[in-house]
Design a protein around this motif. Structure first.
Motif, PDB file in Angstrom:
ATOM      1  N   LYS A  36       0.835  -1.194   0.000  1.00 23.37           N
ATOM      2  CA  LYS A  36       0.000   0.000   0.000  1.00 23.37           C
ATOM      3  C   LYS A  36       0.875   1.251   0.000  1.00 23.37           C
ATOM      4  N   ASP A  37       1.977   1.224   0.746  1.00 22.65           N
ATOM      5  CA  ASP A  37       2.883   2.366   0.784  1.00 22.65           C
ATOM      6  C   ASP A  37       3.565   2.593  -0.556  1.00 22.65           C
ATOM      7  N   GLN A  38       3.773   1.559  -1.330  1.00 21.42           N
ATOM      8  CA  GLN A  38       4.405   1.719  -2.635  1.00 21.42           C
ATOM      9  C   GLN A  38       3.488   2.417  -3.631  1.00 21.42           C
ATOM     10  N   GLU A  39       2.171   2.350  -3.412  1.00 23.93           N
ATOM     11  CA  GLU A  39       1.216   2.967  -4.324  1.00 23.93           C
ATOM     12  C   GLU A  39       0.984   4.450  -4.030  1.00 23.93           C
ATOM     13  N   ARG A  40       1.509   4.954  -2.934  1.00 20.66           N
ATOM     14  CA  ARG A  40       1.285   6.351  -2.559  1.00 20.66           C
ATOM     15  C   ARG A  40       1.942   7.307  -3.557  1.00 20.66           C
ATOM     16  N   GLN A  41       1.264   8.436  -3.776  1.00 21.33           N
ATOM     17  CA  GLN A  41       1.743   9.456  -4.701  1.00 21.33           C
ATOM     18  C   GLN A  41       1.742  10.803  -3.995  1.00 21.33           C
ATOM     19  N   VAL A  42       2.558  11.716  -4.476  1.00 21.97           N
ATOM     20  CA  VAL A  42       2.527  13.069  -3.933  1.00 21.97           C
ATOM     21  C   VAL A  42       1.274  13.776  -4.443  1.00 21.97           C
ATOM     22  N   ARG A  43       0.830  14.772  -3.695  1.00 22.17           N
ATOM     23  CA  ARG A  43      -0.381  15.495  -4.072  1.00 22.17           C
ATOM     24  C   ARG A  43      -0.105  16.310  -5.325  1.00 22.17           C
ATOM     25  N   PRO A  44      -0.985  16.208  -6.334  1.00 22.38           N
ATOM     26  CA  PRO A  44      -0.795  17.009  -7.548  1.00 22.38           C
ATOM     27  C   PRO A  44      -0.915  18.503  -7.235  1.00 22.38           C
ATOM     28  N   ILE A  45      -0.088  19.296  -7.888  1.00 22.21           N
ATOM     29  CA  ILE A  45      -0.117  20.743  -7.701  1.00 22.21           C
ATOM     30  C   ILE A  45      -1.090  21.336  -8.711  1.00 22.21           C
ATOM     31  N   LEU A  46      -2.090  22.050  -8.199  1.00 25.40           N
ATOM     32  CA  LEU A  46      -3.099  22.666  -9.056  1.00 25.40           C
ATOM     33  C   LEU A  46      -2.837  24.165  -9.138  1.00 25.40           C
ATOM     34  N   ASP A  47      -2.926  24.720 -10.340  1.00 30.91           N
ATOM     35  CA  ASP A  47      -2.783  26.158 -10.467  1.00 30.91           C
ATOM     36  C   ASP A  47      -4.149  26.829 -10.298  1.00 30.91           C
ATOM     37  N   ASP A  48      -4.144  28.146 -10.289  1.00 23.37           N
ATOM     38  CA  ASP A  48      -5.374  28.895 -10.025  1.00 23.37           C
ATOM     39  C   ASP A  48      -6.431  28.672 -11.100  1.00 23.37           C
ATOM     40  N   TYR A  49      -6.018  28.470 -12.329  1.00 25.51           N
ATOM     41  CA  TYR A  49      -6.975  28.266 -13.413  1.00 25.51           C
ATOM     42  C   TYR A  49      -7.698  26.923 -13.262  1.00 25.51           C
ATOM     43  N   GLN A  50      -6.985  25.906 -12.854  1.00 24.33           N
ATOM     44  CA  GLN A  50      -7.620  24.609 -12.646  1.00 24.33           C
ATOM     45  C   GLN A  50      -8.610  24.670 -11.488  1.00 24.33           C
ATOM     46  N   VAL A  51      -8.234  25.347 -10.424  1.00 23.09           N
ATOM     47  CA  VAL A  51      -9.136  25.479  -9.273  1.00 23.09           C
ATOM     48  C   VAL A  51     -10.384  26.247  -9.672  1.00 23.09           C
ATOM     49  N   GLU A  52     -10.231  27.304 -10.440  1.00 22.62           N
ATOM     50  CA  GLU A  52     -11.373  28.085 -10.915  1.00 22.62           C
ATOM     51  C   GLU A  52     -12.279  27.242 -11.820  1.00 22.62           C
ATOM     52  N   GLU A  53     -11.673  26.429 -12.676  1.00 24.92           N
ATOM     53  CA  GLU A  53     -12.462  25.551 -13.555  1.00 24.92           C
ATOM     54  C   GLU A  53     -13.226  24.514 -12.740  1.00 24.92           C
ATOM     55  N   PHE A  54     -12.599  23.964 -11.708  1.00 24.55           N
ATOM     56  CA  PHE A  54     -13.283  23.006 -10.835  1.00 24.55           C
ATOM     57  C   PHE A  54     -14.469  23.677 -10.146  1.00 24.55           C
ATOM     58  N   ASP A  55     -14.283  24.927  -9.685  1.00 26.53           N
ATOM     59  CA  ASP A  55     -15.374  25.661  -9.038  1.00 26.53           C
ATOM     60  C   ASP A  55     -16.544  25.872  -9.995  1.00 26.53           C
ATOM     61  N   GLN A  56     -16.241  26.231 -11.237  1.00 25.21           N
ATOM     62  CA  GLN A  56     -17.307  26.435 -12.215  1.00 25.21           C
ATOM     63  C   GLN A  56     -18.054  25.143 -12.515  1.00 25.21           C
ATOM     64  N   ARG A  57     -17.323  24.037 -12.629  1.00 23.96           N
ATOM     65  CA  ARG A  57     -17.981  22.748 -12.878  1.00 23.96           C
ATOM     66  C   ARG A  57     -18.862  22.342 -11.702  1.00 23.96           C
ATOM     67  N   ILE A  58     -18.383  22.592 -10.483  1.00 26.52           N
ATOM     68  CA  ILE A  58     -19.165  22.253  -9.297  1.00 26.52           C
ATOM     69  C   ILE A  58     -20.432  23.102  -9.243  1.00 26.52           C
ATOM     70  N   CYS A  59     -20.328  24.399  -9.530  1.00 31.16           N
ATOM     71  CA  CYS A  59     -21.499  25.281  -9.530  1.00 31.16           C
ATOM     72  C   CYS A  59     -22.501  24.858 -10.600  1.00 31.16           C
ATOM     73  N   TYR A  60     -22.001  24.521 -11.783  1.00 31.98           N
ATOM     74  CA  TYR A  60     -22.880  24.070 -12.864  1.00 31.98           C
ATOM     75  C   TYR A  60     -23.601  22.782 -12.474  1.00 31.98           C
ATOM     76  N   ALA A  61     -22.878  21.849 -11.873  1.00 36.92           N
ATOM     77  CA  ALA A  61     -23.486  20.579 -11.478  1.00 36.92           C
ATOM     78  C   ALA A  61     -24.525  20.779 -10.386  1.00 36.92           C
ATOM     79  N   MET A  62     -24.270  21.704  -9.461  1.00 35.49           N
ATOM     80  CA  MET A  62     -25.247  21.972  -8.400  1.00 35.49           C
ATOM     81  C   MET A  62     -26.510  22.621  -8.961  1.00 35.49           C
ATOM     82  N   GLU A  63     -26.346  23.587  -9.861  1.00 34.66           N
ATOM     83  CA  GLU A  63     -27.499  24.296 -10.416  1.00 34.66           C
ATOM     84  C   GLU A  63     -28.376  23.381 -11.251  1.00 34.66           C
ATOM     85  N   SER A  64     -27.757  22.515 -12.039  1.00 38.93           N
ATOM     86  CA  SER A  64     -28.529  21.654 -12.932  1.00 38.93           C
ATOM     87  C   SER A  64     -28.782  20.267 -12.350  1.00 38.93           C
TER      88      SER A  64
END
Length: 112
Positions: free
Chosen positions: A29-57
């Motif tokens: 199990k320890d061999q399968e561990r990965q470091v946390r991916p680094i997200l830039d501000d644009y990716q975080v903003e895109e995730f927020d928009q997708r989450i808002c769209y999914a909640m609204e619809s």
């Protein structure tokens, strides 16, 4: 002359080492561990928009979640976004809710 195999019985004497099996599982199990991916501000903003769209619809999303080195995917509906505690409340099954931290989300895809 046919070879007569004992099948599973030949491995039964080794079952007295459950601690060794558990340690081996933890090691793999320890061999399968990965470091946390680094997200830039644009990716975080895109995730927020997708989450808002999914909640609204009221659409399902596939969340990729990173937790202690292991990533897994959850398909769910987003019920509530709490900006104070920075958690998502998701509905995994009808009437069954879970909470996921914002920091753990590394991918969002709208399914429906």
């Amino acid at each position: 002359m046919a070879i007569r195999d004992r099948g599973k019985r030949k491995w039964q004497p080794a079952s007295f080492l459950p601690l060794a099996f558990e340690m081996q599982r933890e090691m793999f199990k320890d061999q399968e561990r990965q470091v946390r991916p680094i997200l830039d501000d644009y990716q975080v903003e895109e995730f927020d928009q997708r989450i808002c769209y999914a909640m609204e619809s009221n659409r399902a999303v596939k969340l990729t979640v990173w937790d202690d080195g292991i990533t897994y995917e959850k398909t769910c509906r987003i019920h509530y976004v709490d900006p104070i505690t920075k958690h998502l409340r998701i509905e995994v099954k009808p009437g069954g809710f879970e909470r996921i931290s914002f920091e753990g989300v590394v991918g969002v895809i709208v399914v429906d």
